[in-house]
Scaffold this active site. Structure first.
Site, PDB file in Angstrom:
ATOM      1  N   GLY A  57      11.644 -15.216 -14.989  1.00  0.00           N
ATOM      2  CA  GLY A  57      12.461 -14.552 -15.730  1.00  0.00           C
ATOM      3  C   GLY A  57      12.448 -13.185 -14.908  1.00  0.00           C
ATOM      4  O   GLY A  57      13.095 -12.083 -15.733  1.00  0.00           O
TER       5      GLY A  57
ATOM      6  N   SER B 217     -11.530 -12.247  -7.232  1.00  0.00           N
ATOM      7  CA  SER B 217     -11.207 -10.865  -7.186  1.00  0.00           C
ATOM      8  C   SER B 217     -11.985 -10.210  -8.169  1.00  0.00           C
ATOM      9  O   SER B 217     -12.008  -8.963  -8.620  1.00  0.00           O
ATOM     10  CB  SER B 217      -9.740 -10.651  -7.392  1.00  0.00           C
ATOM     11  OG  SER B 217      -9.361 -11.387  -8.531  1.00  0.00           O
TER      12      SER B 217
ATOM     13  N   LYS C 283      -1.381  -6.450 -10.124  1.00  0.00           N
ATOM     14  CA  LYS C 283      -2.232  -5.875 -11.148  1.00  0.00           C
ATOM     15  C   LYS C 283      -2.299  -4.325 -11.590  1.00  0.00           C
ATOM     16  O   LYS C 283      -2.679  -4.121 -12.858  1.00  0.00           O
ATOM     17  CB  LYS C 283      -3.863  -6.300 -10.216  1.00  0.00           C
ATOM     18  CG  LYS C 283      -4.183  -7.676 -10.014  1.00  0.00           C
ATOM     19  CD  LYS C 283      -5.129  -7.879  -8.864  1.00  0.00           C
ATOM     20  CE  LYS C 283      -5.699  -9.289  -8.548  1.00  0.00           C
ATOM     21  NZ  LYS C 283      -6.688  -9.458  -7.965  1.00  0.00           N
TER      22      LYS C 283
END
Length: 820
Positions: free
Chosen positions: A369, A690, A733
């Site tokens: 998208g 992470s 993030k």
């Protein structure tokens, strides 16, 4: 004459009963006076024949099964009416079966079955037939004989000797049984004839069945005759056509085929192509002229020549080299996406200077998208090239790229050559969509076939299996799209220039919606700008509460949903209707909000930290919970975590244990305590290293019963020594943290170089804390009182040192450590 041959007595006939072995028959009905060979293989049937041979009269009762597929028939599966027969001959075959020659004698009916394990044994009573005949019987006999003669003339299987034998029969019952045995009636019809005791009735039924069978046979013969005539006509026409061709050839005349070949030869001379292709076409054309026009090989050669002639060997679009105009087109079609636009403009600039340059091979990588495919279309419009899109999702056959060899029936070139034929130019923009969704099976690896297509050093001489000649693909501007890089083979990655398209920020989504999506959906739903207007707050409400994506695809769907509801009102109230969409009306049209946005925890919690994760659809926020319970040192990690994330949790626990003394915790805390680490939304798989520092922070917070700041999120891999290692997907993030109203992000210091990709407006709203060690993370993330330090004095961390009991901080294992 059959009249009054016997007179009917005043007394009823005496029915004779007898015990006899039963032979069940399949797919055959034995009539009296009928001689037939039988192949017997079932044990009980063989025993029945053996029993019959031991009798003086060698008699056996022959009855037909109702269901021929039943191998071991029961009493209910055998017709009651049958024929008493005589075994004339019995021959044992090498395979264990028996061939018997049977002659039918008299009709009989089963009274009851007698117990016998070796074979069926029954008591039967003979059926005595009436022997008083009148004129009706004579008429029926004549009709039956005439019908049989008619049947014999149309059926070659009936010999003249058999017809004469039937004509000589004077006994009406024997005539009916003999004729019935030579017709291919259905088993049920034959059984009806056998069960019919009244002779006139039996002969009437036989005549009806014979008449029907003769009509069917005559229809079959007519159909065969028509087919034979048609075949003879086709052969005659073929022979005459061949003669006409030979005559025309002698006279020097040309037919339609010759005119087609001449037209094809003109096309070959006019077509501009490479020397190799031209030589190949000339060679194939010589073969075609020597072949029969209707042969299969001629069709294959003709199709091959047509494919070569239809390809755009040197046909090109005139490329637009005006950089400013191209930039305006790219900006008009897409908001943001600066790096891809910059790379396209660089290519146009170099091409305007050099005049000829090999087309670049770009790979746009990003979540769904974000506009990868539509950007490729804009590139085609900006450069004035034709656009080709080839979806590679689910492609698993190498022949889809390279084509099939001509030896296969229905062979075709690969999709690359087919697409160029449709485009009719040799320098289009070629979009290979979803290049990371290809798979492999026994038919080959399509990604390996793409290595030649996408290699700038090799694709100037791409060889399709069908064409078997080199074709130049170097002028094509290839653009591939993918959601993730790991699914693309490394050799294929090495041939492409990777350009990452990160998710849009909230501000960018607002601009895209106002500049593109709203106007597009208003037009598609039959509205105009006067009917509908979206406020900025309404669009932000849709973005925050009804979508959760990196792109804008779902945002467009929600805007379309609002437009449809407004269109309904306009259709009811008229074209002058004017509606303003506010926050409240957006919620009214779209219903209950689907997502929580901007809702951080109400208060700082113990054992609850916030991590940041990267997914295929953008960044996500992870909540990590830790509690301690009485136990034996067991570590539970839940939340559908992958192996890497579970190992990261164990590494974080080992780091905390190594820092227990400095943290003021009993080093043996883990021996009498069970630790449970959970990452909510357990139905969603999670993996990666992470979250290491976030897990360590959650454990330390639960041990010290010190809360973690609710507005702090963190990301970074932790080692056993506490070092914080760099991570990937930083931009996604940080965008996720911004969407979640996080104001401080703790991240590895080695990722400082990646901060240049973060939009400036977001950097102004988020405080970035760079750390090298997990100790710095604890000091920044855990909430402490004024002048309080999370670590004890350095001398207390000496080996073997145990703090005094009054200063010792033990985890409270009698209550939930997440309670502040």
């Amino acid at each position: 004459m059959f009249m009054n041959k016997f007179k009917k007595s005043d007394q009823p006939p005496i029915l004779m009963s007898m015990s006899i072995a039963l032979l069940p028959l399949r797919d055959i009905v034995i009539f009296p006076h009928m001689v037939a060979p039988l192949f017997v293989g079932r044990t009980k049937s063989i025993n029945a024949l053996s029993t019959a041979l031991r009798q003086d009269n060698k008699a056996v009762f022959l009855a037909t099964q109702k269901d021929a597929s039943v191998d071991s028939p029961s009493e209910e599966n055998i017709y009651e009416t049958g024929t008493i027969g005589t075994v004339l001959q019995l021959l044992k075959l090498p395979d264990g079966t028996v061939k018997a020659l049977i002659e039918g004698k008299k009709r009989a009916r089963i009274k009851h079955y007698l117990p016998n394990d070796s074979c069926f044994t029954v008591e039967v009573e003979e059926i005595c037939e009436s022997e008083e005949y009148g004129p009706e019987i004579e008429a029926l006999a004549r009709n039956i004989k005439n019908a049989f003669f008619s049947y014999a003339r149309t059926n070659k299987n009936i010999s003249s000797e058999l017809a004469n034998t039937v004509a000589s029969i004077e006994d009406p019952p024997r005539l009916a049984d003999t004729v019935a045995s030579h017709f291919s009636f259905k088993i049920k019809d034959k059984q009806r004839l056998l069960e019919t005791e009244d002779v006139p009735h039996r002969m009437t039924l036989l005549y009806e069945l014979m008449h029907s069978e003769i009509e069917i046979l005559q229809i079959e013969n007519r159909i065969k005759g028509r087919v034979k005539k048609q075949m003879e006509k086709m052969q005659k026409n073929y022979y005459l056509n061949e003669q006409m061709r030979a005559i025309k050839k002698e006279m020097g005349d040309t037919d339609e085929q010759q005119s087609e070949l001449q037209e094809l030869e003109k096309r070959i001379k006019r077509k501009r192509m490479t020397k190799e292709a031209s030589a190949k076409v000339q060679q194939e054309f010589k073969k075609l002229k020597m072949m029969a026009p209707m042969s299969a090989e001629a069709t294959v050669v003709r199709n091959y020549i047509d494919w070569i002639l239809d390809l755009p060997w040197f046909d090109r679009s005139k490329i637009q080299r005006d950089i400013e105009k191209a930039e305006d087109i790219l900006d008009a079609d897409h908001y943001g996406l600066e790096k891809p636009k910059e790379r396209i403009l660089e290519y146009l600039a170099v091409q305007s200077l050099v005049k000829k340059i090999r087309g670049p091979i770009l790979c746009l990588v990003g979540p769904p998208g974000v506009g990868k495919t539509s950007l490729a279309q804009s590139v085609a419009r900006a450069t004035n090239r034709k656009f080709i899109r080839l979806s590679l999702g689910g492609v698993r056959d190498e022949a889809e790229i390279r084509g099939h060899r001509r030896t296969y029936i229905g062979a075709l070139p690969g999709k690359v050559i087919q697409s160029l034929k449709k485009a009719r130019v040799n320098n289009p923009v070629f979009c290979l969509d979803e290049v990371d969704k290809m798979s492999t099976d026994f038919r080959g690896d399509p990604s390996a076939a793409l290595l030649e297509v996408l290699d700038p050093e090799q694709n100037c001489a791409f060889c399709d299996h069908y064409l078997d000649i080199d074709y130049n693909l170097s002028e094509i501007l290839f653009i591939t799209t993918a959601n993730t890089l790991p699914n693309i083979p490394v050799p294929l990655q090495d041939r492409m220039e990777i350009i990452r398209l990160p998710g849009y920020t909230e501000h960018e989504k607002l601009r895209i919606a106002k500049g593109f999506l709203v106007a597009k959906q208003i037009k598609l739903n039959g509205l105009n700008a006067k009917n509908l207007h979206f406020s900025d707050n309404s669009i932000l409400t849709i973005i925050r509460e009804y979508t959760k994506e990196a792109g804008v695809r779902n945002l467009e769907r929600e805007i379309a949903s609002v437009c449809r509801k407004v269109a309904r009102k306009v259709a009811q109230k008229g074209q002058d209707t004017n509606i303003l969409i506010s926050e409240q009306s957006a919620r009214k049209y779209l219903g209950t909000p689907r997502y929580r946005h901007g809702q951080v925890e109400e208060k700082d919690e113990v054992g609850l930290s916030t991590g940041l994760a990267w997914t295929e659809v953008g960044g996500e926020i992870l909540t990590i919970e830790t509690i301690f319970m009485p136990g034996k040192g067991k570590l539970d990690v839940t939340g559908k975590l992958g192996d890497v994330m579970q190992e990261s949790a164990r590494a974080a626990l080992s780091y905390v244990r190594s820092r227990a003394t400095r943290l003021g915790i009993n080093p043996g805390f883990y021996q009498e305590t069970d630790i449970h680490i959970h990452v909510p939304e357990g139905a969603i798989p999670k993996d990666g290293p992470s979250a290491g520092i976030a897990i360590a922070t959650s454990i330390v917070s639960a041990l010290l019963r010190k809360p973690v700041y609710r507005n702090v999120a963190m990301t970074g891999e932790i080692t056993l020594r506490g070092r914080v290692l760099p991570i990937g997907g930083l931009k996604e993030k940080i965008l996720a943290a911004h969407r979640g109203r996080i104001t401080r992000v703790i991240m590895p210091a080695e990722n400082k170089k990646d901060l240049s990709d973060i939009p400036a407006p977001i950097m102004k709203q988020i405080e970035i804390v760079l750390v090298d060690h997990a100790d710095e993370v604890m000091s920044s993330a855990i909430k402490l009182k004024a002048n309080e330090s999370i670590f004890q004095e350095e001398e207390e961390s000496l080996p073997g040192f145990i703090p005094k009991k009054s200063q010792e901080i033990q985890p409270d294992i009698n209550r939930d450590s997440t309670i502040n």
